[in-house]
Design a protein around this motif. Sequence first.
Motif, PDB file in Angstrom:
ATOM      1  N   ILE A   1       0.853  -1.187   0.000  1.00 26.13           N
ATOM      2  CA  ILE A   1       0.000   0.000   0.000  1.00 26.13           C
ATOM      3  C   ILE A   1       0.887   1.235   0.000  1.00 26.13           C
ATOM      4  O   ILE A   1       2.028   1.190   0.462  1.00 26.13           O
ATOM      5  N   GLU A   2       0.354   2.315  -0.510  1.00 24.05           N
ATOM      6  CA  GLU A   2       1.048   3.600  -0.480  1.00 24.05           C
ATOM      7  C   GLU A   2       0.084   4.614   0.114  1.00 24.05           C
ATOM      8  O   GLU A   2      -1.072   4.695  -0.306  1.00 24.05           O
ATOM      9  N   VAL A   3       0.574   5.341   1.119  1.00 23.94           N
ATOM     10  CA  VAL A   3      -0.272   6.303   1.823  1.00 23.94           C
ATOM     11  C   VAL A   3       0.468   7.621   2.001  1.00 23.94           C
ATOM     12  O   VAL A   3       1.702   7.649   2.029  1.00 23.94           O
ATOM     13  N   PRO A   4      -0.279   8.719   2.143  1.00 17.12           N
ATOM     14  CA  PRO A   4       0.366   9.996   2.465  1.00 17.12           C
ATOM     15  C   PRO A   4       0.972   9.923   3.865  1.00 17.12           C
ATOM     16  O   PRO A   4       0.460   9.229   4.741  1.00 17.12           O
ATOM     17  N   LEU A   5       2.072  10.621   4.060  1.00 21.01           N
ATOM     18  CA  LEU A   5       2.698  10.685   5.380  1.00 21.01           C
ATOM     19  C   LEU A   5       1.960  11.716   6.233  1.00 21.01           C
ATOM     20  O   LEU A   5       2.401  12.849   6.417  1.00 21.01           O
ATOM     21  N   GLN A   6       0.828  11.288   6.702  1.00 20.94           N
ATOM     22  CA  GLN A   6      -0.005  12.078   7.603  1.00 20.94           C
ATOM     23  C   GLN A   6      -0.329  11.182   8.789  1.00 20.94           C
ATOM     24  O   GLN A   6      -0.648  10.000   8.606  1.00 20.94           O
ATOM     25  N   THR A   7      -0.254  11.726   9.975  1.00 21.11           N
ATOM     26  CA  THR A   7      -0.458  10.952  11.192  1.00 21.11           C
ATOM     27  C   THR A   7      -1.738  10.126  11.135  1.00 21.11           C
ATOM     28  O   THR A   7      -1.744   8.957  11.509  1.00 21.11           O
ATOM     29  N   GLU A   8      -2.812  10.700  10.624  1.00 23.94           N
ATOM     30  CA  GLU A   8      -4.091   9.981  10.597  1.00 23.94           C
ATOM     31  C   GLU A   8      -4.092   8.809   9.615  1.00 23.94           C
ATOM     32  O   GLU A   8      -4.953   7.942   9.680  1.00 23.94           O
ATOM     33  N   ARG A   9      -3.138   8.739   8.717  1.00 24.20           N
ATOM     34  CA  ARG A   9      -3.055   7.618   7.760  1.00 24.20           C
ATOM     35  C   ARG A   9      -2.326   6.412   8.348  1.00 24.20           C
ATOM     36  O   ARG A   9      -2.403   5.315   7.811  1.00 24.20           O
ATOM     37  N   ALA A  10      -1.651   6.603   9.477  1.00 24.79           N
ATOM     38  CA  ALA A  10      -0.971   5.478  10.130  1.00 24.79           C
ATOM     39  C   ALA A  10      -1.971   4.398  10.528  1.00 24.79           C
ATOM     40  O   ALA A  10      -1.654   3.216  10.526  1.00 24.79           O
ATOM     41  N   VAL A  11      -3.186   4.810  10.851  1.00 30.65           N
ATOM     42  CA  VAL A  11      -4.233   3.851  11.232  1.00 30.65           C
ATOM     43  C   VAL A  11      -4.494   2.852  10.106  1.00 30.65           C
ATOM     44  O   VAL A  11      -4.693   1.663  10.359  1.00 30.65           O
ATOM     45  N   THR A  12      -4.458   3.298   8.886  1.00 33.03           N
ATOM     46  CA  THR A  12      -4.676   2.408   7.741  1.00 33.03           C
ATOM     47  C   THR A  12      -3.584   1.351   7.675  1.00 33.03           C
ATOM     48  O   THR A  12      -3.858   0.160   7.500  1.00 33.03           O
ATOM     49  N   VAL A  13      -2.359   1.779   7.847  1.00 34.13           N
ATOM     50  CA  VAL A  13      -1.221   0.859   7.790  1.00 34.13           C
ATOM     51  C   VAL A  13      -1.298  -0.127   8.958  1.00 34.13           C
ATOM     52  O   VAL A  13      -1.080  -1.327   8.783  1.00 34.13           O
ATOM     53  N   ARG A  14      -1.633   0.366  10.139  1.00 34.40           N
ATOM     54  CA  ARG A  14      -1.752  -0.516  11.307  1.00 34.40           C
ATOM     55  C   ARG A  14      -2.874  -1.533  11.135  1.00 34.40           C
ATOM     56  O   ARG A  14      -2.742  -2.682  11.564  1.00 34.40           O
ATOM     57  N   MET A  15      -3.969  -1.134  10.517  1.00 34.44           N
ATOM     58  CA  MET A  15      -5.086  -2.068  10.302  1.00 34.44           C
ATOM     59  C   MET A  15      -4.697  -3.196   9.351  1.00 34.44           C
ATOM     60  O   MET A  15      -5.033  -4.355   9.582  1.00 34.44           O
ATOM     61  N   VAL A  16      -3.997  -2.864   8.293  1.00 34.66           N
ATOM     62  CA  VAL A  16      -3.539  -3.897   7.359  1.00 34.66           C
ATOM     63  C   VAL A  16      -2.588  -4.846   8.083  1.00 34.66           C
ATOM     64  O   VAL A  16      -2.707  -6.070   7.966  1.00 34.66           O
ATOM     65  N   ALA A  17      -1.664  -4.298   8.855  1.00 38.12           N
ATOM     66  CA  ALA A  17      -0.713  -5.126   9.606  1.00 38.12           C
ATOM     67  C   ALA A  17      -1.448  -6.057  10.569  1.00 38.12           C
ATOM     68  O   ALA A  17      -1.135  -7.254  10.659  1.00 38.12           O
ATOM     69  N   ALA A  18      -2.417  -5.514  11.291  1.00 41.08           N
ATOM     70  CA  ALA A  18      -3.169  -6.315  12.264  1.00 41.08           C
ATOM     71  C   ALA A  18      -3.928  -7.443  11.576  1.00 41.08           C
ATOM     72  O   ALA A  18      -3.948  -8.582  12.063  1.00 41.08           O
ATOM     73  N   SER A  19      -4.525  -7.154  10.455  1.00 46.83           N
ATOM     74  CA  SER A  19      -5.273  -8.173   9.722  1.00 46.83           C
ATOM     75  C   SER A  19      -4.359  -9.300   9.246  1.00 46.83           C
ATOM     76  O   SER A  19      -4.668 -10.485   9.415  1.00 46.83           O
TER      77      SER A  19
ATOM     78  N   PHE B   1       6.249   5.129  11.451  1.00 47.77           N
ATOM     79  CA  PHE B   1       5.434   6.097  10.725  1.00 47.77           C
ATOM     80  C   PHE B   1       5.609   7.496  11.305  1.00 47.77           C
ATOM     81  O   PHE B   1       5.715   8.473  10.569  1.00 47.77           O
ATOM     82  N   SER B   2       5.681   7.598  12.636  1.00 53.38           N
ATOM     83  CA  SER B   2       5.887   8.901  13.284  1.00 53.38           C
ATOM     84  C   SER B   2       7.203   9.532  12.858  1.00 53.38           C
ATOM     85  O   SER B   2       7.271  10.738  12.606  1.00 53.38           O
ATOM     86  N   VAL B   3       8.255   8.718  12.779  1.00 53.87           N
ATOM     87  CA  VAL B   3       9.556   9.219  12.336  1.00 53.87           C
ATOM     88  C   VAL B   3       9.456   9.741  10.907  1.00 53.87           C
ATOM     89  O   VAL B   3       9.979  10.813  10.581  1.00 53.87           O
ATOM     90  N   LEU B   4       8.783   9.002  10.052  1.00 50.48           N
ATOM     91  CA  LEU B   4       8.643   9.417   8.651  1.00 50.48           C
ATOM     92  C   LEU B   4       7.817  10.694   8.510  1.00 50.48           C
ATOM     93  O   LEU B   4       8.151  11.559   7.710  1.00 50.48           O
ATOM     94  N   VAL B   5       6.736  10.794   9.270  1.00 50.33           N
ATOM     95  CA  VAL B   5       5.890  11.996   9.209  1.00 50.33           C
ATOM     96  C   VAL B   5       6.697  13.218   9.633  1.00 50.33           C
ATOM     97  O   VAL B   5       6.624  14.271   8.998  1.00 50.33           O
ATOM     98  N   GLU B   6       7.481  13.058  10.680  1.00 51.82           N
ATOM     99  CA  GLU B   6       8.303  14.178  11.161  1.00 51.82           C
ATOM    100  C   GLU B   6       9.350  14.581  10.120  1.00 51.82           C
ATOM    101  O   GLU B   6       9.608  15.760   9.908  1.00 51.82           O
ATOM    102  N   ALA B   7       9.925  13.594   9.449  1.00 54.16           N
ATOM    103  CA  ALA B   7      10.984  13.867   8.467  1.00 54.16           C
ATOM    104  C   ALA B   7      10.437  14.438   7.167  1.00 54.16           C
ATOM    105  O   ALA B   7      11.100  15.240   6.510  1.00 54.16           O
ATOM    106  N   SER B   8       9.244  14.020   6.782  1.00 55.89           N
ATOM    107  CA  SER B   8       8.706  14.413   5.475  1.00 55.89           C
ATOM    108  C   SER B   8       7.185  14.507   5.520  1.00 55.89           C
ATOM    109  O   SER B   8       6.488  13.670   4.944  1.00 55.89           O
TER     110      SER B   8
END
Length: 131
Positions: free
Chosen positions: A17-35, A58-65
Amino acid sequence: MSDLVQQAAPSAHDVEIEVPLQTERAVTVRMVAASLAADAGFSVDEIDDLRLAISEVFSVLVEASPDGRARVTFGVAGDEVTATIAQVGGAEPIEIDDLGATILRAVVDEFTVEGSTVRLVKVADEAKSSN
């Protein structure tokens, strides 16, 4: 693109998956991982560990970019889930501080940082105890 991403091209069974580096998009990545981890037979605690590791990276990436994007490739092989998180077009290397590294060491079996890519590996405890 880092060498790690080029070497670890997704297989036909990987989920990418590819997502914007926005804090609220981390939930999408975490949901896929959990599933995927649940499908692999991980316990609730192991799933939470993987989710925490992904949140940390994800937090590190959001802060960097904060205006960038992340590509996440998940691989599942038996009782192991691998998440490769890459900053799309990332020219700057990712730097995980000591606290972040301590958290990652506590919740995943392995993590590596190469350029703008972080690779996380989590193995279900049942698989570790049978080895």
